[in-house]
Design an enzyme around this catalytic site. Structure first.
Site, mmCIF file in Angstrom:
data_model
loop_
_atom_site.group_PDB
_atom_site.id
_atom_site.type_symbol
_atom_site.label_atom_id
_atom_site.label_comp_id
_atom_site.label_asym_id
_atom_site.label_seq_id
_atom_site.Cartn_x
_atom_site.Cartn_y
_atom_site.Cartn_z
ATOM 1 N N HIS A 92 24.611 28.278 47.734
ATOM 2 C CA HIS A 92 23.468 28.791 48.486
ATOM 3 C C HIS A 92 22.382 29.266 47.521
ATOM 4 C CE1 HIS A 92 25.428 29.728 52.647
ATOM 5 N NE2 HIS A 92 25.768 28.539 52.183
ATOM 6 N N TYR A 101 21.196 38.592 56.870
ATOM 7 C CA TYR A 101 21.438 40.037 56.837
ATOM 8 C C TYR A 101 20.437 40.661 57.798
ATOM 9 C CZ TYR A 101 24.348 39.575 52.630
ATOM 10 O OH TYR A 101 25.349 39.245 51.751
ATOM 11 N N LYS A 115 29.669 42.414 46.312
ATOM 12 C CA LYS A 115 29.948 42.620 44.884
ATOM 13 C C LYS A 115 31.414 42.899 44.537
ATOM 14 C CE LYS A 115 25.902 42.092 43.122
ATOM 15 N NZ LYS A 115 25.870 40.684 43.535
HETATM 16 P P1 RFL Z 1 43.175 43.767 46.392
HETATM 17 O O1 RFL Z 1 42.640 42.506 46.948
HETATM 18 O O2 RFL Z 1 43.223 44.958 47.267
HETATM 19 O O3 RFL Z 1 44.623 43.468 45.814
HETATM 20 C C1 RFL Z 1 45.473 44.496 45.381
HETATM 21 C C2 RFL Z 1 46.913 44.015 45.509
HETATM 22 O O4 RFL Z 1 47.803 45.043 45.065
HETATM 23 C C3 RFL Z 1 48.872 45.156 45.983
HETATM 24 N N1 RFL Z 1 49.444 46.509 45.884
HETATM 25 C C4 RFL Z 1 50.589 46.792 45.240
HETATM 26 N N2 RFL Z 1 51.419 46.013 44.559
HETATM 27 C C5 RFL Z 1 52.509 46.618 44.029
HETATM 28 N N3 RFL Z 1 52.778 47.931 44.165
HETATM 29 C C6 RFL Z 1 51.947 48.729 44.851
HETATM 30 N N4 RFL Z 1 52.238 50.027 44.987
HETATM 31 C C7 RFL Z 1 50.798 48.178 45.415
HETATM 32 N N5 RFL Z 1 49.784 48.682 46.136
HETATM 33 C C8 RFL Z 1 48.969 47.656 46.408
HETATM 34 C C9 RFL Z 1 48.240 44.859 47.318
HETATM 35 O O5 RFL Z 1 49.213 44.455 48.282
HETATM 36 C C10 RFL Z 1 47.281 43.737 46.961
HETATM 37 O O6 RFL Z 1 47.872 42.457 47.077
HETATM 38 O O7 RFL Z 1 42.354 44.221 45.088
HETATM 39 P P2 RFL Z 1 41.729 43.277 43.931
HETATM 40 O O8 RFL Z 1 42.708 42.237 43.489
HETATM 41 O O9 RFL Z 1 41.166 44.214 42.939
HETATM 42 O O10 RFL Z 1 40.539 42.486 44.652
HETATM 43 C C11 RFL Z 1 39.388 43.139 45.099
HETATM 44 C C12 RFL Z 1 38.803 42.420 46.327
HETATM 45 O O11 RFL Z 1 39.840 42.214 47.259
HETATM 46 C C13 RFL Z 1 37.658 43.216 46.968
HETATM 47 O O12 RFL Z 1 36.829 43.796 45.986
HETATM 48 C C14 RFL Z 1 36.762 42.345 47.876
HETATM 49 O O13 RFL Z 1 37.485 41.836 48.957
HETATM 50 C C15 RFL Z 1 35.567 43.151 48.402
HETATM 51 N N6 RFL Z 1 34.724 42.381 49.360
HETATM 52 C C16 RFL Z 1 33.781 41.482 48.916
HETATM 53 N N7 RFL Z 1 33.633 41.218 47.606
HETATM 54 C C17 RFL Z 1 32.749 40.265 47.166
HETATM 55 O O14 RFL Z 1 32.604 40.082 45.959
HETATM 56 N N8 RFL Z 1 31.990 39.514 48.048
HETATM 57 C C18 RFL Z 1 32.088 39.694 49.385
HETATM 58 O O15 RFL Z 1 31.441 38.944 50.122
HETATM 59 C C19 RFL Z 1 32.982 40.723 49.872
HETATM 60 N N9 RFL Z 1 33.117 40.936 51.188
HETATM 61 C C20 RFL Z 1 34.861 42.601 50.730
HETATM 62 C C21 RFL Z 1 34.031 41.852 51.641
HETATM 63 C C22 RFL Z 1 35.786 43.502 51.248
HETATM 64 C C23 RFL Z 1 35.894 43.692 52.607
HETATM 65 N N10 RFL Z 1 36.868 44.609 53.052
HETATM 66 C C24 RFL Z 1 37.786 44.359 54.079
HETATM 67 C C25 RFL Z 1 37.118 45.822 52.297
HETATM 68 C C26 RFL Z 1 34.114 42.030 52.992
HETATM 69 C C27 RFL Z 1 35.022 42.965 53.487
HETATM 70 C C28 RFL Z 1 35.031 43.163 54.984
HETATM 71 C C1 PHB Z 2 31.707 37.494 53.947
HETATM 72 O O1 PHB Z 2 31.451 36.315 54.171
HETATM 73 O O2 PHB Z 2 32.806 37.993 54.208
HETATM 74 C C2 PHB Z 2 30.661 38.371 53.345
HETATM 75 C C3 PHB Z 2 29.505 37.786 52.875
HETATM 76 C C4 PHB Z 2 28.506 38.588 52.340
HETATM 77 C C5 PHB Z 2 28.678 39.961 52.295
HETATM 78 C C6 PHB Z 2 29.849 40.529 52.745
HETATM 79 C C7 PHB Z 2 30.856 39.737 53.289
HETATM 80 O O3 PHB Z 2 27.684 40.729 51.784
#
Ligand code: RFL
Ligand code: PHB
Length: 394
Positions: free
Chosen positions: A72, A201, A297
């Protein structure tokens, strides 16, 4: 069991670190609390920066992303019922982002790890970290009724916001900065064509909305909702109706609705831990920081933490130098605070804050109006959204 690096958590951070270390000939074992299916069932990020694409390529897991991901070059900002395009590519000298779901990134990393025969312990209970203040750290866990110990040189805490690694640090040795926002995001995933070929957005007096996507046939939408809302209160029909009210008339008319594949509410938070290194244990990804998702991010920061950490460990083992390990925390935090600032600012700009009254609403609209009519303003958004280069300001 003995290994060089014990990684706690098999989310994107832990799996990516495992892959980068493997490429450099460094042994690692990953210990994960959940099952692989559970990890893949969490619907999260959707947007990858160029820097993240580069790290995934370096880890040898970029093939499917390049084949199936969608590049994109811009996105729309919607306010006062009208959409305005931020031409990211034009404003940043050709930079683009990749729309490719976190689930797919995780699946590619899992497949690569399995193909290489690298050890991952899933469904490990009572994971605990020990002695990282010494040269002989250990990770213990329970599996099938037995206690296991991994002896290692380093522990990588990649266990997310609710993990054990950060929680194990004595209170006096860690500082936590936190802001909790007074609303959450209700997300819905559906096998319907996205309403627009790029992301929208949307700022509205009814609350923020985001029209995102996973592919040409799968959409991801979000609505700002009060923290008190429960997902059960939101039928699919109620979600689609509210989304239409927050979009512009043209988008609302083109919106294709359908049954949800997943629906969940996520709270919004800004959170940073300082430092990110405690002797021989490091925190990376959500274990060390959280951003509200508005700036897309979180996953991107996780990928750059992991890149810095892999480089530091490679320097330690291959060059016999501790310089990278010593610099890890400061180097990451510089980048993290920049992304935290952008995510907080973009969240504040785009969401509805009834507590700020009508004048707050007018300020937001005036700022949006300024940003889209000023090339410098639009460039500031674009430059941060596509992501700052790895060496920015270093
Ligand atoms: P995770 O993905 O939470 O993985 C951590 C892992 O550790 C395990 N764990 C354990 N394992 C062993 N012993 C324990 N005691 C443990 N406790 C936990 C867990 O089960 C899990 O498997 O962290 P990680 O790897 O640092 O990854 C980070 C990302 O997941 C997170 O930053 C993103 O999802 C954030 N995020 C977004 N980031 C982007 O860059 N672009 C996006 O568009 C974006 N959209 C989002 C998002 C996060 C969202 N939510 C739900 C918070 C949209 C949403 C809605
Ligand atoms: C998503 O597709 O989950 C998404 C995209 C952009 C954002 C956050 C979440 O800023």
């Amino acid at each position: 069991m003995r290994t060089q690096v014990a990684i706690v958590g098999a989310g994107p951070s832990g799996l990516l670190l495992g892959q980068l270390l493997h490429k450099a000939g460094i042994d690692a074992v990953i210990v994960e609390r959940q099952s692989p299916d559970y990890v893949l069932g969490r619907i999260r990020a959707g947007v990858l920066e160029q820097v993240t694409m580069d790290v995934l390529d370096e880890a040898g897991v970029g093939t499917r992303m390049h084949a199936e991901g969608l590049l994109h070059g811009g996105f729309d900002l919607l306010f006062k019922g009208q959409r305005h395009r931020i031409d990211m590519a034009k404003l940043t000298g050709g930079k683009q982002v990749m729309v490719y779901g976190q689930t797919e990134v995780t699946r590619d990393l899992m497949d690569a790890r399995q193909a290489a025969g690298l050890p991952t312990v899933y469904e490990a209970a009572h994971v605990a970290v020990h002695d990282y203040g010494t040269d002989h750290p250990r990770v213990t866990y329970e599996k099938d009724g037995q206690t296991h110990t991994i002896e290692c040189d380093f522990i990588a805490g990649c266990d997310g916001f609710h993990g054990v690694c950060r929680a194990s640090v004595p209170k006096g040795a860690i500082k936590e900065f936190e802001k909790v926002y007074p609303f959450g995001w209700l997300g819905l995933l559906a096998d319907t064509p996205p309403v627009h070929h790029e992301l929208i957005y949307a700022h509205s007096t009814r609350g923020f909305a985001l029209a995102s996507q996973r592919s040409l046939t799968r959409s991801r939408y979000y609505l700002q909702v009060p923290l008190t809302d429960q997902v059960e209160q939101w039928s699919d029909q109620a979600f689609w109706d509210e989304l239409k009210r927050r979009l512009d008339p043209q988008a609302a008319e083109h919106l294709v609705t359908g049954p949800s594949l997943e629906k969940s509410i996520a709270p919004l938070r800004s959170f940073v831990t300082e430092p990110l290194r405690f002797g021989r244990m490091f925190l990376a990804g959500d274990a060390g920081h959280i951003v509200p998702p508005t700036g897309a991010k979180g996953l991107n920061l996780a990928a750059t933490d992991v890149k810095y950490l892999a480089n530091a460990l490679i320097e330690f083992y291959l060059d016999k130098s501790e310089a990278g390990v010593d610099a890890y925390s400061e180097k990451c935090l510089k980048r993290i605070w920049r992304a935290e600032r952008f995510s907080w600012w973009f969240t504040s700009l785009m969401h509805h804050f009834p507590e700020n009254g009508e004048i707050g609403q007018k300020f937001q609209e005036a700022e949006l109006d300024y940003l889209i009519h000023s090339e410098n303003g639009a460039r500031t958004i674009a430059e941060n959204y596509v992501g700052l280069p790895l060496d920015f300001g270093q």
